[in-house]
Enzyme design. Structure first.
Site, PDB file in Angstrom:
ATOM      1  N   LYS A 185     -33.361  -7.113  -2.077  1.00 38.34           N
ATOM      2  CA  LYS A 185     -33.196  -7.824  -0.810  1.00 38.34           C
ATOM      3  C   LYS A 185     -34.552  -8.126  -0.176  1.00 38.34           C
ATOM      4  CE  LYS A 185     -28.683  -5.991   0.616  1.00 38.34           C
ATOM      5  NZ  LYS A 185     -27.987  -5.205   1.677  1.00 38.34           N
TER       6      LYS A 185
ATOM      7  N   GLU B 276     -22.477   2.173  -7.597  1.00 39.22           N
ATOM      8  CA  GLU B 276     -23.336   2.177  -6.418  1.00 39.22           C
ATOM      9  C   GLU B 276     -23.433   3.572  -5.825  1.00 39.22           C
ATOM     10  OE1 GLU B 276     -23.913  -1.395  -3.719  1.00 39.22           O
ATOM     11  OE2 GLU B 276     -22.679  -0.109  -2.437  1.00 39.22           O
TER      12      GLU B 276
ATOM     13  N   LYS C 296     -21.634  -5.187   9.138  1.00 34.10           N
ATOM     14  CA  LYS C 296     -21.959  -4.166  10.143  1.00 34.10           C
ATOM     15  C   LYS C 296     -23.107  -4.632  11.030  1.00 34.10           C
ATOM     16  CE  LYS C 296     -21.702   0.227   9.114  1.00 34.10           C
ATOM     17  NZ  LYS C 296     -21.963   1.605   8.604  1.00 34.10           N
TER      18      LYS C 296
ATOM     19  N   GLY D 123     -20.081   1.339   3.161  1.00 31.45           N
ATOM     20  CA  GLY D 123     -19.487   0.045   2.852  1.00 31.45           C
ATOM     21  C   GLY D 123     -18.390   0.111   1.812  1.00 31.45           C
ATOM     22  N   ARG D 124     -18.645   0.809   0.705  1.00 37.12           N
ATOM     23  CA  ARG D 124     -17.646   0.830  -0.381  1.00 37.12           C
ATOM     24  C   ARG D 124     -16.490   1.773  -0.079  1.00 37.12           C
ATOM     25  NH1 ARG D 124     -22.452   2.716  -1.336  1.00 37.12           N
ATOM     26  NH2 ARG D 124     -22.859   4.846  -2.025  1.00 37.12           N
TER      27      ARG D 124
ATOM     28  N   GLU E 146     -26.030 -12.979   2.572  1.00 40.15           N
ATOM     29  CA  GLU E 146     -24.981 -13.782   1.944  1.00 40.15           C
ATOM     30  C   GLU E 146     -23.847 -14.068   2.929  1.00 40.15           C
ATOM     31  OE1 GLU E 146     -26.576 -10.916  -1.289  1.00 40.15           O
ATOM     32  OE2 GLU E 146     -26.128 -10.870   0.866  1.00 40.15           O
TER      33      GLU E 146
ATOM     34  N   HIS F 227      -6.764  -8.066 -26.571  1.00 34.79           N
ATOM     35  CA  HIS F 227      -7.155  -9.236 -27.354  1.00 34.79           C
ATOM     36  C   HIS F 227      -8.590  -9.642 -27.060  1.00 34.79           C
ATOM     37  CE1 HIS F 227      -3.044 -10.004 -28.833  1.00 34.79           C
ATOM     38  NE2 HIS F 227      -2.700  -9.438 -27.690  1.00 34.79           N
TER      39      HIS F 227
END
Length: 546
Positions: free
Chosen positions: A515, A356, A210, A270-271, A216, A387
């Protein structure tokens, strides 16, 4: 006169009633609830938008549900649902609406932000996305050397990565456009591994940020651009990079033409952003028609959540039962168990969505909570999980709630294998609920010829406590429509939980502090003192790096 201090949910009559009910329920077994109600498997179900929820294996009865619905009404769930869909600023700490539902609605839907209709803007961006996707898929958009685009790389992180990555994985058999790839981690190994499989002249990058300043994402984008121009030239950037962003100046400075920037809005968290231009990579890979089906499925779930009474509402039931298990029955965590290999990334997506959103320690009013908010959410696909950690789910001392998700129809020709998968899914849910007593174990072992001290020594290791709650969600198949409905179901479940806990599901201030410290470490040319441990670790790394 001073305003009254808001009550914590835990201090309310509904919470106290649920706590008292849970205490009375301490020795109740789910198997006994089935014995008391022969029709329980028909009564404790809910179905809509192609999703069938069986919650009969929960430690709950009609009294439990009545108390939970009373709690929901006490917390104003109906009113908060209206505020959410009405575009009110339910994200109070950022003074924003949360209108991700508008992203999958038709143009005529009357979603508004601060009184202004947003449907035309949303549809305009969606049409631009579709036109661009078709140009790439048809070969009209080509790379700098004139070759067709064969691969598309999504560069983003968090919500700019997990949603489209999940969609492309889940719908992989339907991909008929450029092959999608995803790079998120600032660990350069992911980018290096991805680029090693690609050719610069046939690769298109979608940079999703955005602000176009996410650390990153920008690091990966800059290295991807360097890889590209080392084989082509700097002018090739314009043909091989597009952006999903709102920062036109930074996008242009990077070398991406503003016409190739796809925007979105501050009311898109964002999510919750998969449905926006953040889904561009998925649209290019799958085609606009399938992406529209994904949106239609999500919109159908929005309509169900918005209009269906609480008692028959899929997200409401999932949210209420999650809070019941976590806050009143003490379940240690919540496990996602999709019995579908193509949903292997579902737990990763759901983790960010839930933890979040609801990993908060204060209420909307800024008061500390005196109860647990989100449980740890985790999981993996069945039958692999059987398993691995199912041993703990069955016999560990802590109880964990489980959501099983199973497609009824397979998308492969091996019907016998899908029958085995289905049998495993149903058997695991049954075993968690039923358990196995010492008497049952003794009878089994005696039938095998074991007796005496050896028999008695073996029994404790084979006893299963049972009485472990789970939901079973059936979907017809993993296609775009039902995947969209499933993802929207869990989005709204997350919102329901936040209302019950009185917290804001749409901010994420907890992400920011780390951050800030990272930025200090990276920008300083001299030694930065954060704490004695970190300082020593930095010195150690610098020593090894010499």
């Amino acid at each position: 006169m001073n305003a009254p201090i808001p009550k914590s949910p835990s201090a309310t009559p509904a919470w106290r009633a649920l706590s008292a009910h849970a205490a009375r329920f301490a020795d109740v077994r789910i198997a006994d609830l089935f014995a008391a109600d022969p029709q329980r498997a028909q009564h404790y179900v809910c179905e809509d938008v192609g999703i069938y929820l069986d919650y009969s294996k929960q430690r709950a009865n009609h009294e439990t549900l009545d108390l939970l619905f009373s709690f929901a009404r006490q917390q104003g769930l109906d009113a908060w649902r209206t505020r959410l869909f009405g575009g009110e600023h339910v994200n109070n700490t950022e003074n924003r609406a949360a209108l991700h539902m508008a992203l999958r609605a038709p143009r005529v839907a009357d979603f508004r932000d601060a009184g202004r209709r947003v449907g035309d803007e949303v549809q305009d961006v969606r049409e631009r996305m579709a036109a661009f996707a078709e140009r790439v898929r048809d070969g009209e958009w080509r790379g700098a050397t004139g070759k067709r685009i064969t691969d598309i790389v999504n560069i983003g992180i968090g919500g700019s990565d997990l949603g489209p990555r999940l969609v492309c994985s889940a719908l992989s058999p339907a991909i008929d456009g450029p092959r999608p790839h995803f790079v998120a981690n600032v660990d350069g190994a992911e980018l290096h591994q991805t680029l090693s499989r690609l050719r610069p002249e046939t690769t298109l990058f979608v940079v999703v940020s955005k602000t176009f300043a996410t650390q990153e994402t920008l690091a990966n984008a800059l290295h991807a651009r360097a890889w590209l121009i080392s084989s082509l030239d700097i002018e090739a950037t314009a043909q091989h990079f597009v952006a999903v962003s709102t920062n036109e100046e930074a996008v242009s400075a990077f070398g991406i033409a503003p016409d190739n920037m796809f925007g979105f809005w501050d009311w898109v968290g964002g999510r919750y952003s998969l449905w926006s231009a953040v889904g561009l990579t998925a649209m290019v890979a799958l085609g606009p028609r399938r992406f529209d089906a994904l949106l239609r499925g999500a919109h159908a779930m929005d309509t169900h959540f918005r209009r269906t009474p609480l008692e028959h509402n899929l997200p409401v039931l999932l949210g209420l039962l999650a809070v019941w298990n976590h806050n009143f029955l003490g379940c240690a965590s919540h496990v996602m168990a999709p019995y579908a290999q193509r949903l292997s990334l579902f737990s990763d997506w759901a983790q960010q969505l839930e933890m979040e959103s609801n990993g908060k320690g204060v209420t909307r009013d800024g008061l500390p909570v005196d109860f647990q908010t989100t449980p740890v959410l985790w999981g993996n696909v069945g039958s692999n999980a059987q398993h691995a950690y199912f041993q703990m789910l069955h016999q560990g001392p802590a109880v964990h709630a489980v959501d099983f998700i199973l497609p009824v129809f397979a998308d492969h020709p091996f019907r016998d294998m899908h029958r085995k998968l289905t049998a495993n899914c149903f058997a695991q849910a049954s075993a968690l609920m039923r358990g196995k007593t010492a008497d049952e174990v003794r009878e089994e072992l005696q039938a095998k010829g074991l007796e005496g001290d050896a028999l008695e020594a073996a029994i404790p290791h084979r006893v299963f406590p049972g009485n472990r709650p789970s939901n079973m969600l059936l979907i017809p198949r993993i296609d775009a429509f039902h995947l969209g409905a499933l993802l929207a179901l869990y989005e709204h479940r997350t919102f329901v939980e936040s209302v019950l806990w009185g917290i804001n599901a749409f901010d994420q201030w907890g992400v920011e502090f780390g951050k800030q410290l990272t930025k200090r470490l990276l920008e300083s040319e001299t030694e930065v003192s954060l704490d004695p441990s970190t300082d020593e670790l930095m010195r150690k790394v610098q020593f090894y790096a010499r």
